[in-house]
Design a protein around this motif. Structure first.
Motif, PDB file in Angstrom:
ATOM      1  N   UNK A 181       7.105 -12.905   0.280  1.00  0.00           N
ATOM      2  CA  UNK A 181       6.847 -13.304  -1.240  1.00  0.00           C
ATOM      3  C   UNK A 181       5.340 -12.675  -1.668  1.00  0.00           C
ATOM      4  N   UNK A 182       4.894 -11.570  -0.990  1.00  0.00           N
ATOM      5  CA  UNK A 182       3.619 -11.002  -1.181  1.00  0.00           C
ATOM      6  C   UNK A 182       3.890 -10.551  -2.627  1.00  0.00           C
ATOM      7  N   UNK A 183       3.137 -10.231  -3.541  1.00  0.00           N
ATOM      8  CA  UNK A 183       3.169  -9.668  -4.892  1.00  0.00           C
ATOM      9  C   UNK A 183       2.869  -8.066  -4.764  1.00  0.00           C
ATOM     10  N   UNK A 184       3.870  -7.347  -5.106  1.00  0.00           N
ATOM     11  CA  UNK A 184       3.876  -5.821  -4.687  1.00  0.00           C
ATOM     12  C   UNK A 184       2.850  -4.961  -5.390  1.00  0.00           C
ATOM     13  N   UNK A 185       2.753  -5.337  -7.134  1.00  0.00           N
ATOM     14  CA  UNK A 185       1.737  -4.462  -7.639  1.00  0.00           C
ATOM     15  C   UNK A 185       0.595  -4.956  -7.255  1.00  0.00           C
ATOM     16  N   UNK A 186       0.124  -6.161  -6.895  1.00  0.00           N
ATOM     17  CA  UNK A 186      -1.113  -6.664  -6.684  1.00  0.00           C
ATOM     18  C   UNK A 186      -1.526  -5.873  -5.357  1.00  0.00           C
ATOM     19  N   UNK A 187      -0.557  -6.034  -4.485  1.00  0.00           N
ATOM     20  CA  UNK A 187      -0.979  -5.337  -3.101  1.00  0.00           C
ATOM     21  C   UNK A 187      -1.337  -3.724  -3.270  1.00  0.00           C
ATOM     22  N   UNK A 188      -0.420  -3.328  -4.276  1.00  0.00           N
ATOM     23  CA  UNK A 188      -0.716  -1.685  -4.328  1.00  0.00           C
ATOM     24  C   UNK A 188      -2.166  -1.572  -4.952  1.00  0.00           C
ATOM     25  N   UNK A 189      -2.376  -2.243  -6.267  1.00  0.00           N
ATOM     26  CA  UNK A 189      -3.409  -1.988  -6.954  1.00  0.00           C
ATOM     27  C   UNK A 189      -4.855  -2.365  -6.009  1.00  0.00           C
ATOM     28  N   UNK A 190      -4.663  -3.674  -5.318  1.00  0.00           N
ATOM     29  CA  UNK A 190      -5.940  -3.840  -4.575  1.00  0.00           C
ATOM     30  C   UNK A 190      -6.059  -2.728  -3.373  1.00  0.00           C
ATOM     31  N   UNK A 191      -5.026  -2.257  -2.987  1.00  0.00           N
ATOM     32  CA  UNK A 191      -5.482  -1.283  -2.036  1.00  0.00           C
ATOM     33  C   UNK A 191      -5.940   0.144  -2.659  1.00  0.00           C
ATOM     34  N   UNK A 192      -5.395   0.413  -3.643  1.00  0.00           N
ATOM     35  CA  UNK A 192      -5.871   1.472  -4.288  1.00  0.00           C
ATOM     36  C   UNK A 192      -7.456   1.534  -4.690  1.00  0.00           C
ATOM     37  N   UNK A 193      -7.745   0.130  -5.307  1.00  0.00           N
ATOM     38  CA  UNK A 193      -9.025   0.011  -5.493  1.00  0.00           C
ATOM     39  C   UNK A 193     -10.187   0.082  -4.311  1.00  0.00           C
TER      40      UNK A 193
ATOM     41  N   UNK B  87       6.976   1.674  -4.983  1.00  0.00           N
ATOM     42  CA  UNK B  87       6.755   0.725  -4.037  1.00  0.00           C
ATOM     43  C   UNK B  87       7.482  -0.524  -4.337  1.00  0.00           C
ATOM     44  N   UNK B  88       7.087  -0.992  -5.910  1.00  0.00           N
ATOM     45  CA  UNK B  88       7.765  -2.123  -6.216  1.00  0.00           C
ATOM     46  C   UNK B  88       9.300  -2.411  -6.232  1.00  0.00           C
TER      47      UNK B  88
ATOM     48  N   UNK C  72       8.242 -22.055  -4.163  1.00  0.00           N
ATOM     49  CA  UNK C  72       7.224 -22.561  -4.113  1.00  0.00           C
ATOM     50  C   UNK C  72       5.859 -22.016  -4.601  1.00  0.00           C
ATOM     51  N   UNK C  73       4.957 -22.624  -5.115  1.00  0.00           N
ATOM     52  CA  UNK C  73       3.950 -22.244  -5.893  1.00  0.00           C
ATOM     53  C   UNK C  73       2.723 -21.675  -4.993  1.00  0.00           C
ATOM     54  N   UNK C  74       3.215 -20.509  -4.683  1.00  0.00           N
ATOM     55  CA  UNK C  74       2.084 -19.846  -3.737  1.00  0.00           C
ATOM     56  C   UNK C  74       0.755 -19.426  -4.876  1.00  0.00           C
ATOM     57  N   UNK C  75      -0.021 -18.846  -4.198  1.00  0.00           N
ATOM     58  CA  UNK C  75      -1.422 -18.603  -5.068  1.00  0.00           C
ATOM     59  C   UNK C  75      -1.100 -17.318  -5.979  1.00  0.00           C
ATOM     60  N   UNK C  76      -1.687 -17.431  -6.944  1.00  0.00           N
ATOM     61  CA  UNK C  76      -1.443 -16.623  -8.366  1.00  0.00           C
ATOM     62  C   UNK C  76      -1.651 -15.064  -7.873  1.00  0.00           C
ATOM     63  N   UNK C  77      -1.079 -14.254  -8.972  1.00  0.00           N
ATOM     64  CA  UNK C  77      -1.191 -12.933  -8.626  1.00  0.00           C
ATOM     65  C   UNK C  77      -2.652 -12.373  -8.369  1.00  0.00           C
TER      66      UNK C  77
ATOM     67  N   UNK D 280       6.004  -0.922   6.962  1.00  0.00           N
ATOM     68  CA  UNK D 280       6.974  -1.860   7.693  1.00  0.00           C
ATOM     69  C   UNK D 280       6.287  -3.322   7.455  1.00  0.00           C
ATOM     70  N   UNK D 281       5.238  -3.213   7.696  1.00  0.00           N
ATOM     71  CA  UNK D 281       4.377  -4.557   7.702  1.00  0.00           C
ATOM     72  C   UNK D 281       4.381  -4.957   6.103  1.00  0.00           C
ATOM     73  N   UNK D 282       4.613  -4.195   5.203  1.00  0.00           N
ATOM     74  CA  UNK D 282       4.473  -4.148   3.800  1.00  0.00           C
ATOM     75  C   UNK D 282       5.885  -4.751   3.379  1.00  0.00           C
ATOM     76  N   UNK D 283       6.949  -4.285   3.835  1.00  0.00           N
ATOM     77  CA  UNK D 283       8.261  -4.956   4.070  1.00  0.00           C
ATOM     78  C   UNK D 283       8.271  -6.485   4.276  1.00  0.00           C
ATOM     79  N   UNK D 284       7.867  -6.583   5.370  1.00  0.00           N
ATOM     80  CA  UNK D 284       7.758  -8.032   6.065  1.00  0.00           C
ATOM     81  C   UNK D 284       7.100  -8.830   5.148  1.00  0.00           C
TER      82      UNK D 284
END
Ligand SMILES: Nc1ncnc2c1ncn2[C@@H]1O[C@H](COP(=O)(O)OP(=O)(O)OP(=O)(O)O)[C@@H](O)[C@H]1O
Ligand SMILES: [Mg+2]
Length: 1004
Positions: free
Chosen positions: A817-829, A995-996, A702-707, A808-812
């Motif tokens: 299909x959530x992008x791990x590095x983007x999730x991490x970087x966004x949270x850090x910033x 994390x990734x 599935x073509x989900x939103x870009x990183x 656990x929510x992150x695992x879910x």
């Protein structure tokens, strides 16, 4: 710790005083000829300065701003060169041996008339030399090299500690009248309290407005919903009906195919694949799924079945039967140890490839509890739906609205989810949000683990009905674990997978064909009985079997039981009055009955492997089982005093003792067999782990939103979490502020007194020269260790909570299909402002009492970088350690690196001598080591910059004599900054990589 720091400081002070006393005592011995009883020092205006002065003998004269140490003729001539260098005037008469030495008072010291030894410039005054002296006192009289230091009262707006050569400027937060010894910065606290009160008020106002808005939205939605009901409900209903019946017609053919064991549609078949290549439906088959734990426990044994598109399958069974496990094994969330999974006919190791098309509603309500229902659902929709849909704001809104309405949580959509401690929405509403998170993403397959638990019977029936409608309307494959469904809820499912304890199938087929099957094995469903409850009772051996049907339908088992002389049904009847004995019916026989079922019956899942050899195996297993059951029953009967049925019918085997050698051989063979089995299990696990590691990203279904878009989404959510609820944010900031305040209080007496100037050390007895040349009062290192400990513990706890609480929510989300590095970087910033404010609050109060001689920017810089480092450490720790233990572990790590690896004890100079150099590595990667050096050098650097030394243009204090033994260098200040930043960055990167790539199975 605070007590420790104070004790530490007091101890340092005592040692210092002791050394001064000892120094003075010996000094007195050395110059006893000049000694006069100390009296109180008086200022030029006659005021008592509160310090003790040592004067020359009454018959001698020493002018003000000079001191006159007593030297013998031979000493004076011996030290003539050095004394002259110090600006002293030496008069040594070679005839009379009369000798006088007159030296200019050293900077930071006070020398009233007739001074024998210079005195530290007292509190509330400063004592400069050279230009200032000349300006005030004019040129020194003939014969005197330079004016010694003069004493000046600390001017208003400044404060002066002991031994100062220039006054400190008051920060503006404190009142500093003339003669102040320190700055009273009470205003800082007052301002801090005002700011906090303002922030709390703002937070309350914000919450109040939020509640009002939520209320208004609820009223509005209720009125629009009732309007909608009266106008459009009928039309919608009929449209839905049409769609459902059309799809039902289509799926009935499928049902027939499935249950008669027809071939599944292949990957390229039109029903399962769109023209773009992405499938339109997923048909999941699983065959002989087995799961054995590392310790050899079998959890799942050869479960075979199928979840077909457009159909809903209820997975039922007693607790612990393996209902959750079968879903985990099929989806790949747990590594199966045997069997295979096929999707649209293609063999797969797991369903990772289709992860974006699969929805999984876990048994626990996994979501972000601080956010509202709508925020949770909306986030799920925006990162999981196809990019083209996610970009259309209007479409997204209507989809989210529809999902919220369908689930009946419209009126609580803006309420926070809440948890066990913070009241939020109800448990049932939370369950619906849990389902909504998946439904809103339009998956092709939906697994639900106990979606109805916690719902009332009407709601669970409605939910099951809704699942059916969705499955049909969207050709979705749905499998749900359900407990205690009502009759109508149960019947809204198409199929049933009934598992028994030990993870084996008792029945799999259509719900409609289940009664036939159970009747065929001797368990006809009684009239007026909920079939779901009845089947579960059968599973657990709580129902009496009807003998006739059993004998006729399950011939092989019947034959086996007759061979052993064991008749389950006869035992049932004999002990029907005491079902608690567990003798009604030994339920594990149900597994064999299922495996020996009539394969031609419509609606029962067809056994794909049924063959003669297979049957033989099953018969063998049944035989073994019957034998075991029989032994168990015999034991029970003999325990209750009855004779063994074996001896009764005489068919038992004799217990003749086998030959010893044979027994030993059997034991050895069994031992190696067991060992081999364990090795095999171990290898299977290793293979799974390896393949999980090496697995590529796979085809994107599935073509989900870009990183970048996912980053934006995550950033928005993380920012909301970082700032809201405002009370949590403020609470955290208050903690940093208070800890800063505590440490500041403990460091308020801290004062740096450098080494005594050279002229003074020159006249010091040899044993004390070393002490004289070291800083006299220097507790910067202890203070910095405490500061590092405080900041590290605070930073690690704060950072660990950021990821740890929602792991656990992150695992879910990652599984979807959530992008791990983007999730991490966004949270850090998103959390950098929080980190910044934490540093600000700590710095604010820490600098209130602590007499900071570096620039405030320097001090804040080190604090901020230390927070940056500790956040990185906290992020990293939270990837490995359960959130329950991160704070505790954080305290240990903080203590370890701020005490042991800070370069204080052992000193950096010692560490630098460690060989081979690799031993020095722990200190190089320790943040506190760099903070210590940087913080210390910036603090003492101030003294180096005051050109008020004994020689014209020299620094007042030679800081290098203090830095050398510590192994510090002022030139490494910027290296310290850079290293701290780099180390923090490395921690962040390591945390992101962990994390990734960590917990891969949990993200499937
Ligand atoms: N990874 C594992 N490690 C240890 N035991 C496991 C593991 N996975 C499953 N089990 C065990 O397997 C059995 C089945 O677990 P499962 O969670 O599938 O049961 P369930 O049928 O879903 O039960 P419930 O209805 O109570 O949720 C349990 O006894 C469980 O303890
Ligand atoms: Mg379960």
């Amino acid at each position: 710790m605070l007590g420790g720091s104070t004790t530490c400081l007091q101890f340092a002070e005592m040692v210092h005083l002791f050394s001064i006393f000892a120094f003075l005592l010996i000094f007195r011995v050395g110059i006893n000829e000049a000694y006069q009883e100390p009296t109180n020092c008086l200022g030029s205006d006659g005021t008592d300065l509160g310090i003790t002065c040592v004067y020359v003998n009454a018959d001698e004269y020493c002018p003000p701003n000079y001191y006159c140490p007593t030297y013998s003729y031979s000493e004076a001539t011996l030290y003539m060169t050095q004394l002259t260098e110090f600006g002293c005037t030496v008069n040594a008469n070679p005839t009379t041996y009369n000798t006088t030495v007159q030296c200019p008072c050293t900077a930071g010291f006070y020398c009233p008339t007739n001074t024998g030894q210079p005195n530290y410039c007292p509190n509330g005054y400063y004592c400069p030399v050279n230009a200032t002296s000349v300006a005030i006192l004019g040129t020194p009289p003939n014969g005197l090299g330079a004016w010694g230091s003069i004493i000046i009262e600390c001017p208003s707006g400044h404060f002066c500690g002991r031994g100062q050569v220039e006054p400190f400027v008051c920060s503006g937060f404190g009142d500093c009248p003339a003669g102040s010894t320190k700055e009273n910065r009470l205003k800082i606290y007052i301002v801090a309290v005002i700011v906090l009160i303002l922030m709390f008020s703002f937070s309350s106002l914000y919450n109040w407005r939020k509640i009002k808005t939520r209320e208004a939205r609820r009223v509005l939605s209720e009125s629009s919903a009732s309007q909608l009901k009266t106008t459009g409900a009928d039309a919608t209903q009929s449209r839905l009906k049409e769609r459902t019946s059309a799809a039902s017609n289509g799926s009935s053919g499928l049902q027939a195919k499935l249950m008669s064991g027809g071939a599944s549609p292949g990957p390229g078949s039109s029903s399962s694949s769109s023209s773009s290549g992405a499938p339109e439906a997923l048909d999941i088959e699983f065959d002989d799924i087995t799961f054995v734990l590392k310790d050899g426990t079998t959890i799942m044994q050869g479960v075979t079945g199928r979840f077909a598109p457009g159909r809903t399958c209820a997975i039922m069974g007693p607790s612990g039967a393996g209902k959750t496990t079968i879903i985990n094994l099929v989806t790949g969330k747990a590594s199966k140890t045997g069997g295979q999974v096929k999707v649209n006919g293609a063999k797969l190791e797991n369903l990772k490839k289709y992860k974006k098309l699969i929805g999984f509603v876990p048994q626990e309500d996994i979501m972000i509890r601080d956010l509202s229902c709508r925020q949770n659902i909306s986030f799920s929709a925006r990162y999981r739906l196809p990019a083209s849909e996610a970009a259309n704001m209007e479409l997204m809104r209507s989809k989210i609205d529809k999902c919220i309405r369908d689930l009946g949580i419209w009126h609580v959509q803006d309420s926070p989810i809440g948890d066990e401690r913070t009241r939020g929405i109800s448990g049932g509403q939370r369950k619906r949000v849990n389902i909504g998170l998946e439904l809103v993403a339009d998956p092709l397959v939906l697994f639900l683990d106990e979606p109805t638990s916690g719902l009332d019977s009407t709601s669970s029936t409605a939910l099951c009905g809704m699942l059916k409608e969705i499955a049909v309307a969207r050709s979705m494959t749905i499998a749900a674990v359900i407990h205690q469904p009502s009759v109508s809820a149960f019947e809204s499912f198409d199929d049933l997978l009934l598992l028994g304890k030990g993870g084996r199938t008792i029945y799999h087929g259509t719900i409609a064909a289940a009664p036939d099957y159970f009747a065929s094995i001797g368990f006809p469903v009684p009239v007026n009985c909920n079939p779901a409850d009845f089947y579960l009772d059968v599973c657990q051996g709580q129902v009496v079997q009807e003998r006739g049907s059993f004998a006729s339908e399950t011939s092989s088992v019947s034959a086996l039981t007759s061979n052993t002389g064991f008749r389950p049904s006869s035992v049932n009847k004999a002990s029907a009055a005491a079902p608690q004995n567990g003798l009604l019916f030994e339920w594990p026989l149900l597994f064999d009955m299922w495996e020996d079922r009539d394969d031609g019956h419509e609606g029962w899942f067809k056994n794909p492997h049924k063959s003669a050899s297979n049957l033989k195996d099953k018969s063998k297993r049944a035989s073994q089982f019957v034998r075991q059951s029989f032994d168990k029953i015999s034991k029970q009967l003999s325990d209750t005093g009855n004779s063994s049925p074996l001896s009764a019918n005489g068919s038992g085997q004799s217990d003749s003792s086998p030959n010893f050698l044979v027994v030993m051989c059997s034991v050895v063979v069994l031992y190696f067999k067991k060992l081999l089995e364990q090795l095999e299990t171990w290898w299977v696990f290793q293979k799974e782990a390896l393949s999980a590691l090496c697995e590529g990203k796979g085809e994107d279904m599935r073509d989900t939103p870009s990183a970048f878009k996912q980053f934006k989404l995550c950033f928005k959510r993380a920012s909301t979490q970082a700032w809201f609820p405002v009370s949590s944010f403020l609470f955290e900031m208050c903690t940093h502020l208070l800890v800063g305040m505590m440490f500041s209080g403990s460091a308020k007496q801290l004062y740096y007194e450098g080494p005594f100037p050279d002229p003074i050390c020159f006249i010091t007895p040899g044993a004390f020269i070393k002490t004289c040349q070291e800083p006299q009062d220097d507790a910067y290192q202890q203070t910095t260790s405490l500061m590092c400990f405080a900041v590290l513990s605070l930073g690690i706890s704060s950072a660990a909570a950021i990821f740890g609480h929602e792991q656990v929510n992150y695992f879910r989300e990652c599984a979807a299909g959530l992008n791990s590095p983007m999730y991490f970087i966004a949270k850090v910033i998103a959390n950098i402002p929080k980190m910044f404010f934490s540093s600000v609050f700590f710095w604010w109060t820490f600098s209130s009492q602590f007499l900071n001689t570096s620039s405030q920017a320097d001090m804040f810089g080190y604090l901020f970088l230390l927070y940056w480092y500790s956040y990185g450490l906290g992020y990293l720790l939270s990837q490995f350690v359960n959130i329950r233990y991160t704070a505790l572990l954080g305290i240990f790590i903080s203590l370890l690196i701020s005490v042991k690896l800070s370069g204080v004890n052992p000193s950096l100079q010692e560490v630098n001598g460690y060989q081979p150099p690799v031993q020095q590595l722990p200190w190089y990667i320790s943040g506190p080591r760099w903070v210590q050096e940087g913080f210390y050098t910036t603090q003492v650097d101030y003294y180096d910059s005051i050109p008020n030394g004994p020689y014209e243009g020299d620094p007042y204090i030679d800081i290098n004599s203090g830095l050398g033994p510590l192994g510090y260098s002022t030139t490494r200040r910027y290296v310290a900054y850079t290293w701290l930043f780099v180390l923090g960055l490395i921690m962040h990167i390591l945390a992101m990589i962990t994390m990734a790539f960590g917990h891969r199975l949990k993200k499937l």
